[in-house]
Design a protein around this motif. Sequence first.
Motif, mmCIF file in Angstrom:
data_model
loop_
_atom_site.group_PDB
_atom_site.id
_atom_site.type_symbol
_atom_site.label_atom_id
_atom_site.label_comp_id
_atom_site.label_asym_id
_atom_site.label_seq_id
_atom_site.Cartn_x
_atom_site.Cartn_y
_atom_site.Cartn_z
ATOM 1 N N LEU A 286 32.950 20.428 46.648
ATOM 2 C CA LEU A 286 31.562 21.181 46.762
ATOM 3 C C LEU A 286 30.329 20.079 46.375
ATOM 4 N N THR A 287 29.578 20.282 47.333
ATOM 5 C CA THR A 287 28.370 19.693 47.007
ATOM 6 C C THR A 287 27.326 20.254 45.888
ATOM 7 N N ALA A 288 26.315 19.622 45.456
ATOM 8 C CA ALA A 288 25.602 20.284 44.543
ATOM 9 C C ALA A 288 24.976 21.645 45.057
ATOM 10 N N PRO A 289 24.210 21.500 46.186
ATOM 11 C CA PRO A 289 23.780 22.960 46.725
ATOM 12 C C PRO A 289 24.720 24.063 46.907
ATOM 13 N N GLU A 290 25.933 23.639 47.254
ATOM 14 C CA GLU A 290 26.827 24.730 47.406
ATOM 15 C C GLU A 290 27.242 25.346 46.232
ATOM 16 N N ILE A 291 27.229 24.528 44.991
ATOM 17 C CA ILE A 291 27.508 24.783 43.417
ATOM 18 C C ILE A 291 26.363 25.825 43.146
ATOM 19 N N VAL A 292 25.052 25.255 43.353
ATOM 20 C CA VAL A 292 24.129 25.939 42.990
ATOM 21 C C VAL A 292 23.906 27.513 43.768
ATOM 22 N N SER A 293 24.366 27.563 44.880
ATOM 23 C CA SER A 293 24.346 28.678 45.922
ATOM 24 C C SER A 293 25.524 29.716 45.299
ATOM 25 N N TYR A 294 26.841 29.073 45.103
ATOM 26 C CA TYR A 294 27.810 29.941 44.509
ATOM 27 C C TYR A 294 27.324 30.519 43.252
ATOM 28 N N LEU A 295 26.835 29.741 42.091
ATOM 29 C CA LEU A 295 26.335 30.423 40.844
ATOM 30 C C LEU A 295 25.301 31.444 41.067
ATOM 31 N N ARG A 296 24.365 31.239 41.764
ATOM 32 C CA ARG A 296 23.335 32.055 41.985
ATOM 33 C C ARG A 296 23.699 33.381 42.710
ATOM 34 N N SER A 297 24.647 33.358 43.496
ATOM 35 C CA SER A 297 25.396 34.539 44.100
ATOM 36 C C SER A 297 26.260 35.249 43.043
ATOM 37 N N HIS A 298 26.874 34.595 41.976
ATOM 38 C CA HIS A 298 27.526 35.484 41.145
ATOM 39 C C HIS A 298 26.608 35.698 39.884
ATOM 40 N N VAL A 299 25.565 35.613 40.014
ATOM 41 C CA VAL A 299 24.705 36.234 38.681
ATOM 42 C C VAL A 299 24.163 37.501 38.996
ATOM 43 N N HIS A 300 24.277 38.533 37.877
ATOM 44 C CA HIS A 300 24.150 40.006 38.146
ATOM 45 C C HIS A 300 22.791 40.265 37.914
ATOM 46 N N ASP A 301 22.173 39.305 36.762
ATOM 47 C CA ASP A 301 20.864 39.874 36.610
ATOM 48 C C ASP A 301 20.174 38.800 36.060
ATOM 49 N N LEU A 302 18.528 39.147 35.810
ATOM 50 C CA LEU A 302 17.647 38.048 35.513
ATOM 51 C C LEU A 302 18.058 37.381 34.124
ATOM 52 N N THR A 303 18.531 38.164 33.073
ATOM 53 C CA THR A 303 19.106 37.469 31.982
ATOM 54 C C THR A 303 20.189 36.404 32.099
ATOM 55 N N GLU A 304 21.057 36.727 32.985
ATOM 56 C CA GLU A 304 22.080 35.727 33.470
ATOM 57 C C GLU A 304 21.668 34.587 33.999
ATOM 58 N N GLU A 305 20.689 34.806 35.055
ATOM 59 C CA GLU A 305 20.014 33.701 35.924
ATOM 60 C C GLU A 305 19.072 32.887 34.754
ATOM 61 N N LEU A 306 18.600 33.216 34.074
ATOM 62 C CA LEU A 306 17.937 32.536 32.967
ATOM 63 C C LEU A 306 18.791 31.644 32.226
ATOM 64 N N ALA A 307 19.970 32.069 31.685
ATOM 65 C CA ALA A 307 20.785 31.506 30.876
ATOM 66 C C ALA A 307 21.578 30.239 31.555
ATOM 67 N N TRP A 308 21.226 30.516 33.192
ATOM 68 C CA TRP A 308 22.165 29.442 33.849
ATOM 69 C C TRP A 308 21.113 28.503 34.493
ATOM 70 N N LEU A 309 19.889 28.266 34.119
ATOM 71 C CA LEU A 309 18.833 27.499 34.680
ATOM 72 C C LEU A 309 18.983 26.092 34.267
ATOM 73 N N GLN A 310 19.261 25.851 32.993
ATOM 74 C CA GLN A 310 19.438 24.344 32.770
ATOM 75 C C GLN A 310 20.774 23.799 33.475
ATOM 76 N N VAL A 311 21.734 24.861 33.550
ATOM 77 C CA VAL A 311 22.952 24.277 34.116
ATOM 78 C C VAL A 311 22.750 23.812 35.732
ATOM 79 N N LEU A 312 21.656 24.654 36.274
ATOM 80 C CA LEU A 312 21.551 24.518 37.895
ATOM 81 C C LEU A 312 20.780 23.326 37.965
ATOM 82 N N ASP A 313 19.908 23.098 37.082
ATOM 83 C CA ASP A 313 18.863 21.904 36.900
ATOM 84 C C ASP A 313 19.824 20.568 36.737
#
Length: 689
Positions: A286-313
């Motif tokens: 998977l390419t980096a954009p595909e990985i980011v898209s997958y992770l964002r689609s499997h985040v349930h709420d804002l708290t989870e999204e914030l926890a993953w921000l560093q990983v996405l970067d």
Amino acid sequence: MAAQTWRSPKLGAHLLVVAGFVVSVVLILRGFIADDNDFQVLAGWANIIALPVGVLGIALVVREKTLAARDTSPTRLADVADSIAKELLARESEERARLIGTDEVATTHANLEFVRDFGRFREVGGDASGTMDSVRTYFEDLHPQRLTILGKPGAGKTVLALELIIQLLQRRTSTDPVPVRLAFASWDTGKGFDAWIVDELVDRFRLDRRIATVLVRDRWILPVVDGLDEMDPDDAPPERSAAAVAKLNGYVRAGERAPLIVTCRQGFYERLGSSVASTHVEILDLTAPEIVSYLRSHVHDLTEELAWLQVLDEVERPGSPLAQLLGTPWQLTLATTVYRAGGNPAELIPKQGEPDYEGRVKQLLLERYVPSAVSLHGGYDADQVMGWLVTIAEHLDWRSRNTMSGTDIVLHTWWPVGGPNRVRFWHAAVTLGVMFPALGLLWRLREGPIDVWTHKIRHFFEDFADLSPSFMAGGIGVVVLTGIVLLVALNNALSWDPMLYQVRLRDLRSAEGLRSLLSSLFIGATLGLIIWLLATTSQIVPWQVEARVSPYIWLCCGLLLGVFIWLGFNSTTGDGQSGPRIPLRTSGVWSLGISSLIALASTLPMTLAYGPLVGAAGALACFALGTMFTSGAWVRYHVTLVIAARRKGLPLRFGTFLDWAWKAGILRVSGIGYQFRHRELQRWLTPAG
């Protein structure tokens, strides 16, 4: 003239049926108004007339049933193929949804990309690349339609194969073959490829073997064979895999290579030394954009999204080792599951100068995956689940080293986990422990107190030469029948493959199924009335009941026998419906149902002959005998559960646990077996050495 020749025999047959019906009605009506002497005369005539007619009727019905079961006409084959396709579409859609999700069913997936390997079998064709969303079109453009899907561990080979199956099923017409997913690990390569597919169809879809054979021979089935790399132990030469490839290359139709889909790990395939004659494609990371898209689609709420921000970067940073690590669907599943249960995803980010970053993260994710799944789904203790999974993985490793499937957990073949000899010994002990008391109870009810029937047994053997012909024949019959019952039951208890019977109750939804049931009832009723006629004329039946009531008693017993006959004709030694727990469950239901019918059929005459207490005791004994006689795989499985719980620590409700593990994402389902969700997880759980 030809038409007249055809009509005359048919007209004669109809006239015979009408005449027989009239004679039957006359005899029955005369019987109700006749005195005892005339009744005996009428019964004698009825006996003479009914016996050959009944035997002929039974023979005709049995012939009709046999021919119906062997119907391999194009219409019948098309109907069977359509039925299999509908069942597979529902089952495989659910399985795909679970595999592309994390701790829940999902419908969105990463659109995997694959490229063609032009170094192998250039003549088979195929575009240079394709995607998961367009995989059906890619496959249908091949000539011949043979595809080998390669990729590194966790790349999504099974998911891509599932997506191809579903797309083919969704667009399938009534003349297209049905894609059926099979597991390479369950194939004994001493058996031909066609023969193995036939066995799988019989097991999974309860097909008559003749129909399954024709389906495979005429290429109504498109084999989708998963996991070529799982046929041999990791530290053994790839002997089974190489034999499988040779037989796949001989799989042809009308002089051309027949359609086929295979999946295998890239590294293993390169070491194999032989190749499947097909188009080869390799799944890309998977390419980096595909990985980011997958992770964002499997985040349930804002708290989870914030926890993953560093990983996405970090993933989006050029050349990031984290993007390479999370470049497969399996690693993404591990990461999202682990950190949905708690913790900080930033642990995934590489540290400055870290020597073995990939090893650390993979070990971390594998260690936390099962506890995280338990935390998300509940129901069990994490340490207990880990212990059970280690035991399962250890037994699968043992199976792989003993020429059995090292990936499939099939309930009715799982019994060696308790020790092959130990389980069969206790199965035989349970069988004898139930059957001997049951036979003794029946003999006690028939012959009286123990001193009476022991005297008869001693008299039978000591004075055999002086016995009357009737006593000698009866004694020999009892000995032979008892011996046959015990030998068959013991053979089933000691065999490596105890019988697994199934009943096809859903056949009753069709007119053909209803006709089958009615004809079976006719056979049973005829036999019941024949026994009544013999009883009223020769007095050979032991239960003495008033003659004018007995036809109704024997008619009821005959109808019960008819149900038994129908169950026999509509059963198979394969499995019920798709689904790992259904085969064993329906086999148990079949056995209990048959045993209940045997008990019910014996209760009425025994009650009339000896009273309700004796009738109830006799029914219990007949039920016990029937259960031991018909429930080989079902009894074997439950004996195994007790032994495995005591010696291996596995749960008594083993099937319930496996179902839970499937829903929790630890296991997956393939046909009638469970498998670990990924081979890497199974290897990690397998004890070293």
